[in-house]
Design a protein around this motif. Structure first.
Motif, short mmCIF file in Angstrom:
data_model
loop_
_atom_site.label_atom_id
_atom_site.label_comp_id
_atom_site.label_asym_id
_atom_site.label_seq_id
_atom_site.Cartn_x
_atom_site.Cartn_y
_atom_site.Cartn_z
N VAL A 290 0.85 -1.19 0.00
CA VAL A 290 0.00 0.00 0.00
C VAL A 290 0.89 1.24 0.00
O VAL A 290 1.99 1.24 0.58
CB VAL A 290 -0.94 0.01 1.23
N GLY A 291 0.42 2.27 -0.67
CA GLY A 291 1.11 3.55 -0.67
C GLY A 291 0.35 4.56 0.18
O GLY A 291 -0.86 4.75 0.01
N PHE A 297 4.55 0.89 1.68
CA PHE A 297 4.68 -0.18 2.66
C PHE A 297 4.38 -1.52 1.99
O PHE A 297 3.52 -1.60 1.11
CB PHE A 297 3.70 0.02 3.83
N ASN A 298 5.07 -2.55 2.42
CA ASN A 298 4.78 -3.89 1.92
C ASN A 298 5.12 -4.91 3.00
O ASN A 298 5.99 -4.69 3.85
CB ASN A 298 5.56 -4.20 0.65
N GLY A 334 8.68 -4.07 4.69
CA GLY A 334 9.55 -2.95 4.40
C GLY A 334 8.78 -1.69 4.15
O GLY A 334 7.57 -1.69 3.94
N VAL A 335 9.52 -0.59 4.19
CA VAL A 335 8.98 0.74 3.86
C VAL A 335 10.01 1.44 3.01
O VAL A 335 11.23 1.32 3.24
CB VAL A 335 8.66 1.54 5.14
N GLU A 352 14.00 -2.69 5.66
CA GLU A 352 13.39 -3.99 5.49
C GLU A 352 13.78 -4.89 6.66
O GLU A 352 14.91 -4.80 7.18
CB GLU A 352 13.85 -4.62 4.17
N GLY A 353 12.85 -5.74 7.08
CA GLY A 353 13.11 -6.68 8.17
C GLY A 353 12.53 -8.04 7.88
O GLY A 353 11.63 -8.19 7.03
N PHE A 354 13.05 -9.07 8.58
CA PHE A 354 12.62 -10.45 8.34
C PHE A 354 12.66 -11.22 9.65
O PHE A 354 13.65 -11.18 10.40
CB PHE A 354 13.54 -11.10 7.30
#
Length: 474
Positions: A290-291, A297-298, A334-335, A352-354
């Protein structure tokens, strides 16, 4: 009676094609002898070209469109290469409608130096890998298309690649039924997920071991893919059947499949995925993008019950294989934002994170999974993070520089990379990069084998990786 001399090819063409003969006479007259019309005279209507003149058009080079979609998204042609118009199909007005045959490829040359620190001191290792991709794209109509891409790998300084290796990247055929259902059969490239590094919902591909490199060297997947678009909702339904020879020794042939729905909901996009494979438990995935203003953002969430590689655990008796007690969660997000710096620069920033429920927090297991062949780069730890900043100059040459820092937060190890690139010609790009790991020794990015856990051939760790690459798109 002496026989007349035979006609030359040029003379024969002039006799057969009066239009060509007339054109030759006008050319021989020179630019200063063209007739001048009298004032007020009415010009004669132009003479229509002969069929031969209409057919003998010069070869056309169509510039590449870098923003085009990938082949699996049903686009006219691969975006990364110019197009040679071999025999274009034409409409009733004589305008080119499509390229029947497209030939192209890519050449990538890299010179790289690796620095290592071992028990005997520091060593340097040069490598000189070369890659050449060549493709043929045939599209006789809007409903039919065939695509073949082959790859050649060679490195004169590598013991394995010093013998050139040829692989098949893609080989597929596509056709449609009533412009409502589209079938693609063969080896295809398919990428699922919106993150740059970690894509846990990309169930049909192995993770990319070097996601920060310029090229993704993973080849395609053999499958039958059925796409059913729903234009009114800007949505797609994908039905996929796969087959490969990566099963256990007792039964190499392995079947599988997946179902995926992609739906547009206002300013956001939602994807739902379910994957099934012989010998494995079902996997389910959810993706959302989404923007919001200048921010994008995803997120991706996968629910799994097993792993392609074996997983292990530390017990009082030593190291044993870990069993699954229930569903395990893998999630990444992520953003990203882009903004201007002055009038000619733009900056892109991404976080980004995981989270990997199948990962480890016990460092001795790092040596163990290396020894058993179960190590998967960037999927060993429990939590990861990435920060990436890139600045580009908005010009024809498009020079740019970027900084990426990736971390295994579980064992406090890091990998920093600096990239720079410039387009010296329209289809020639030069890149330079430098990678350096730092953090605690013996961690994932500064790996040193623990001899008390398992014996490995090498006990050195990488100090840096530096290289210069040239990409030529044809």
């Amino acid at each position: 009676m002496p026989r007349p001399p035979p006609l030359s090819i040029a003379a024969a063409l002039l006799l057969l094609c009066p239009d060509l003969a007339a054109a030759a006479e006008r050319r021989d007259e020179g630019p200063d002898t063209a007739p001048v019309e009298a004032p007020g005279a009415v010009s004669a209507p132009p003479v229509s070209a002969s069929p031969l003149d209409e057919w003998m058009q010069p070869a056309t080079i169509t510039p590449a469109d870098e923003s085009a979609e990938t082949p699996e998204q049903a686009t006219p042609a691969p975006a990364q290469v110019p197009i040679f118009d071999a025999v274009p199909s034409r409409t009733a007005e004589g305008q080119r409608e499509r390229d029947l045959l497209t030939l192209g490829g890519l050449y990538y040359q890299r010179a790289e130096f690796l620095g290592f620190q071992g028990s005997e001191g520091r060593t340097m290792q040069p490598v000189l890998p070369s890659l050449a991709d060549v493709f043929i794209d045939i599209q006789p109509s809007d409903e039919l298309r065939g695509f073949v891409r082959g790859r050649l790998l060679y490195d004169a300084l590598d013991p394995v690649l010093s013998t050139p290796q040829v692989t098949l990247d893609q080989f597929w055929f596509r056709f449609g039924l009533g412009k409502r259902v589209f079938f693609t059969i063969g080896r295809q490239q398919l990428r699922w997920g919106s993150n740059k590094v970690w894509n846990p919902t990309d169930f049909l591909q192995e993770p990319n071991p070097r996601p920060l490199d310029a090229l993704d060297l993973r080849t395609g997947v053999d499958m039958l893919k059925v796409n059913i678009p729903w234009e009114a909702m800007a949505s797609n339904l994908w039905l996929i059947a796969t087959a490969d020879l990566k099963g256990p020794a007792s039964q190499r042939l392995r079947y599988g499949g997946a179902v995926r729905a992609e739906v547009t909901l206002g300013p956001s996009e939602l994807s739902l995925t379910a994957a099934f494979q012989q010998g494995r438990r079902p996997r389910y995935g959810l993706g959302w993008s989404v923007g919001v203003g200048p921010l994008d953002f995803n997120t991706e969430v996968a629910l799994v019950r097993d792993s392609l590689a074996r997983t292990w655990q530390l017990t009082g008796a030593g190291i044993s294989e870990r069993s699954y007690l229930g569903p395990q969660l893998l999630a990444s997000g992520g953003v990203e934002t882009t903004f201007r710096l002055g009038d000619v620069y733009r900056a892109n920033v991404r976080l980004e994170g995981f989270y990997n429920a199948l990962g480890y927090e016990d460092r001795p297991l790092l040596t163990w999974v290396h020894s058993t062949g179960d190590y998967r780069p960037l999927f060993f730890g429990r939590t990861y993070g990435l920060i990436q900043v890139r600045v580009d100059r908005r010009s024809l040459a498009e020079p740019g520089i970027g900084l990426s820092v990736m971390s295994n937060l579980s064992d406090r190890s890091y990998l920093a990379r600096v990239d720079g690139g410039i387009g010296v010609l329209r289809d020639v790009n030069v890149q330079a990069y430098l990678e350096m790991p730092f953090g605690e020794r013996g961690s994932e990015f500064l790996f040193e084998p623990d001899s008390t856990v398992a014996e490995l051939p090498s006990s050195s760790h990488m100090l840096f990786r530096a290289g210069l690459g040239v990409t030529i798109r044809m």
